[in-house]
Design a protein around this motif. Structure first.
Motif, PDB file in Angstrom:
ATOM      1  N   UNK A 180       3.289  -0.036  11.045  1.00 30.11           N
ATOM      2  CA  UNK A 180       2.962  -1.108  10.100  1.00 30.11           C
ATOM      3  C   UNK A 180       3.839  -0.973   8.867  1.00 30.11           C
ATOM      4  N   UNK A 181       4.397  -2.098   8.429  1.00 28.95           N
ATOM      5  CA  UNK A 181       5.242  -2.115   7.245  1.00 28.95           C
ATOM      6  C   UNK A 181       4.857  -3.308   6.371  1.00 28.95           C
ATOM      7  N   UNK A 182       5.571  -3.500   5.269  1.00 30.19           N
ATOM      8  CA  UNK A 182       5.379  -4.690   4.443  1.00 30.19           C
ATOM      9  C   UNK A 182       4.501  -4.496   3.229  1.00 30.19           C
ATOM     10  N   UNK A 183       4.114  -5.634   2.648  1.00 29.82           N
ATOM     11  CA  UNK A 183       3.452  -5.645   1.339  1.00 29.82           C
ATOM     12  C   UNK A 183       2.069  -4.996   1.349  1.00 29.82           C
ATOM     13  N   UNK A 184       1.313  -5.201   2.418  1.00 26.50           N
ATOM     14  CA  UNK A 184      -0.032  -4.613   2.466  1.00 26.50           C
ATOM     15  C   UNK A 184       0.058  -3.088   2.422  1.00 26.50           C
ATOM     16  N   UNK A 185       0.994  -2.526   3.171  1.00 34.30           N
ATOM     17  CA  UNK A 185       1.174  -1.077   3.161  1.00 34.30           C
ATOM     18  C   UNK A 185       1.616  -0.596   1.785  1.00 34.30           C
ATOM     19  N   UNK A 186       2.556  -1.313   1.198  1.00 35.22           N
ATOM     20  CA  UNK A 186       3.075  -0.924  -0.120  1.00 35.22           C
ATOM     21  C   UNK A 186       1.941  -0.797  -1.134  1.00 35.22           C
ATOM     22  N   UNK A 187       0.960  -1.668  -1.005  1.00 32.51           N
ATOM     23  CA  UNK A 187      -0.101  -1.737  -2.005  1.00 32.51           C
ATOM     24  C   UNK A 187      -1.319  -0.880  -1.670  1.00 32.51           C
ATOM     25  N   UNK A 188      -1.626  -0.738  -0.384  1.00 37.56           N
ATOM     26  CA  UNK A 188      -2.887  -0.082  -0.008  1.00 37.56           C
ATOM     27  C   UNK A 188      -2.695   1.044   1.007  1.00 37.56           C
ATOM     28  N   UNK A 189      -1.569   1.702   0.998  1.00 41.54           N
ATOM     29  CA  UNK A 189      -1.256   2.667   2.046  1.00 41.54           C
ATOM     30  C   UNK A 189      -2.335   3.743   2.209  1.00 41.54           C
ATOM     31  N   UNK A 190      -2.747   4.345   1.110  1.00 37.52           N
ATOM     32  CA  UNK A 190      -3.720   5.444   1.205  1.00 37.52           C
ATOM     33  C   UNK A 190      -5.018   4.993   1.860  1.00 37.52           C
ATOM     34  N   UNK A 191      -5.534   3.847   1.440  1.00 44.94           N
ATOM     35  CA  UNK A 191      -6.783   3.320   2.008  1.00 44.94           C
ATOM     36  C   UNK A 191      -6.604   2.987   3.483  1.00 44.94           C
ATOM     37  N   UNK A 192      -5.463   2.389   3.819  1.00 43.76           N
ATOM     38  CA  UNK A 192      -5.221   1.980   5.198  1.00 43.76           C
ATOM     39  C   UNK A 192      -5.099   3.186   6.131  1.00 43.76           C
TER      40      UNK A 192
END
Length: 438
Positions: free
Chosen positions: A87-99
């Protein structure tokens, strides 16, 4: 003894969100392909063993769609139908730890600027010499071209700087080379995108360079349409319009999100412009390029918005009569300046206001389309669907704007231009007949 054969990896890239994300996926696919790795976009054949989900984290609906897509791919992996899910992109950039904690089945997470790290997973090298050699997810006759990354603006509602960082322009030389590469592959229309087009060049050249870039791009043989998306109204560089007026292959089209019209809303949104200044700007743009198509985007339900503000916005639309309008309902995003405000407009009311505003625009669009009946336009045919051809004028961008429906027994070539006389008009689409090829 029979030798065991290892099946070669095949990667499917799923892209969510905006056209900027699509370009990122295309660049990634080009890099994988250059490293002799099979790659496809949005494949439904299920003949791939690795999936890369390029996510969007812009607003709540986009985040929900991204998470659901990740979960769907993880489920396929658990059923043995996939080997890896990245998984890449904006969601990862912003919420990586939670994800990482909530969806541990994902094999690796990558931010928006970590293309080389993705390639390392495939034991592939980042090839910096590749400019424009990307696997287009669009039909071959048009392509998006990202001229800059990130944004330096501080709009109260926007989380883009959190996910994409500060504005970083690409060099004119690289962009011209990319346009030349695309043109050689049959691309006839390039749509210039950035979070903020008019800021282009300030970081690299210490001055706004979009007019210079446009001149260079319009000289590229084979590029017949150049389209401008996402211009910021504050300190708008009018020289852009001079180039647009002078060059036939720069579409008389400008996408300029205004977001609202009530001064108290514009101030709360940190838009750095007043309603009066916007009205003057729109008037000046139309005087400089007569007949220009103006597209804008609005937000309904920003914190503190009143019914009077909505009425003011509707009145603004009725007076300015934009050609194209899109509208979002406000999404309360963590870590943005507006997050400190009370999200005091209920979701149902936001939607009601958005629909009320769009009803005003629908009538304007219908009236403007009726004026086109009997006129002939140069139309780019995009595709054939349900026995009819669908195309666009220079005043229409892909997916977000009007289409021209052409019913004919003639065989038209998608990716080619035709002169089409408009015979019918609807709220958002036109019908016409071919007068002649270009």
């Amino acid at each position: 003894m029979k030798a065991k054969t290892l099946k070669k990896d095949k990667v499917n890239i799923i892209t969510l969100g905006c056209s900027k994300n699509m370009v990122d996926s295309e660049v990634l696919s080009g890099q994988l392909q250059a490293n002799e790795i099979d790659v496809v976009h949005e494949s439904t054949k299920r003949d791939h063993n690795i999936v890369i989900v390029n996510t969007c984290g812009f607003i709540d609906k986009a985040k929900e769609e991204s998470v659901n897509t990740i979960l769907e791919q993880v489920s396929l992996k658990q059923k043995g139908k996939l080997d890896k899910v990245y998984v890449t992109g904006c969601l990862t950039q912003r919420y990586r730890d939670d994800l990482e904690q909530s969806i541990p089945e994902v094999d690796a997470w990558f931010g928006t600027m970590e293309l080389p790290l993705i390639l390392k997973r495939f034991e592939a090298d980042y090839k910096s010499e590749l400019i424009g050699e990307r696997l287009l997810a669009t039909p071959q006759h048009y392509a998006y071209m990202k001229i800059a990354e990130g944004c330096n603006r501080t709009c109260a509602f926007c989380a883009i700087p959190l996910m994409r960082g500060n504005h970083t322009s690409r060099s004119i030389e690289d962009l011209v080379k990319e346009a030349e590469t695309l043109a050689k592959r049959g691309v006839k229309e390039i749509m210039l995108i950035a979070q903020e087009l008019t800021y282009y060049g300030l970081d690299m050249y210490k001055k706004r360079m979009l007019p210079d870039l446009l001149k260079r791009l319009s000289d590229v043989p084979g590029i017949e349409w150049i389209r401008l998306h996402y211009a910021y109204p504050h300190k708008f560089p009018m020289e852009i319009l001079d180039v647009m007026r002078e060059r036939d292959n720069i579409c008389n089209y400008l996408d300029m999100p205004l977001q609202h019209a009530a001064d108290n809303m514009l101030k709360a949104m940190r838009r750095q412009i007043t309603r009066a200044e916007m009205e003057d700007l729109v008037q000046n743009i139309r005087q400089t390029v007569p007949g220009i198509c103006l597209r804008t985007t609005l937000i309904a339900g920003f914190p503190g918005e009143t019914l009077d503000d909505v009425e003011e916005l509707k009145g603004f639309l009725e007076r300015q009569r934009f050609d194209r309008v899109g509208i979002f309902t406000y999404s309360h995003e963590e870590d943005t300046p507006a997050y400190a405000l009370v999200d005091d407009v209920p979701a149902e009311e936001k939607q009601r206001r958005a629909e009320e505003i769009m009803a005003v625009q629908q009538e304007i669009s219908y009236e403007k389309n009726q004026e086109k009946v009997g006129q002939t336009f140069k139309v780019l045919i995009d595709k054939k669907e349900a026995g009819r051809y669908l195309g666009r004028t220079e005043f229409d961008s892909v997916e977000v704007d009007n289409e021209v429906i052409v019913q004919t027994s003639e065989k038209l070539q998608p990716g080619s231009f035709y002169n089409v006389k408009i015979t019918k008009a609807y709220d958002y689409d036109l019908e016409g007949e071919v007068v002649s090829g270009k």
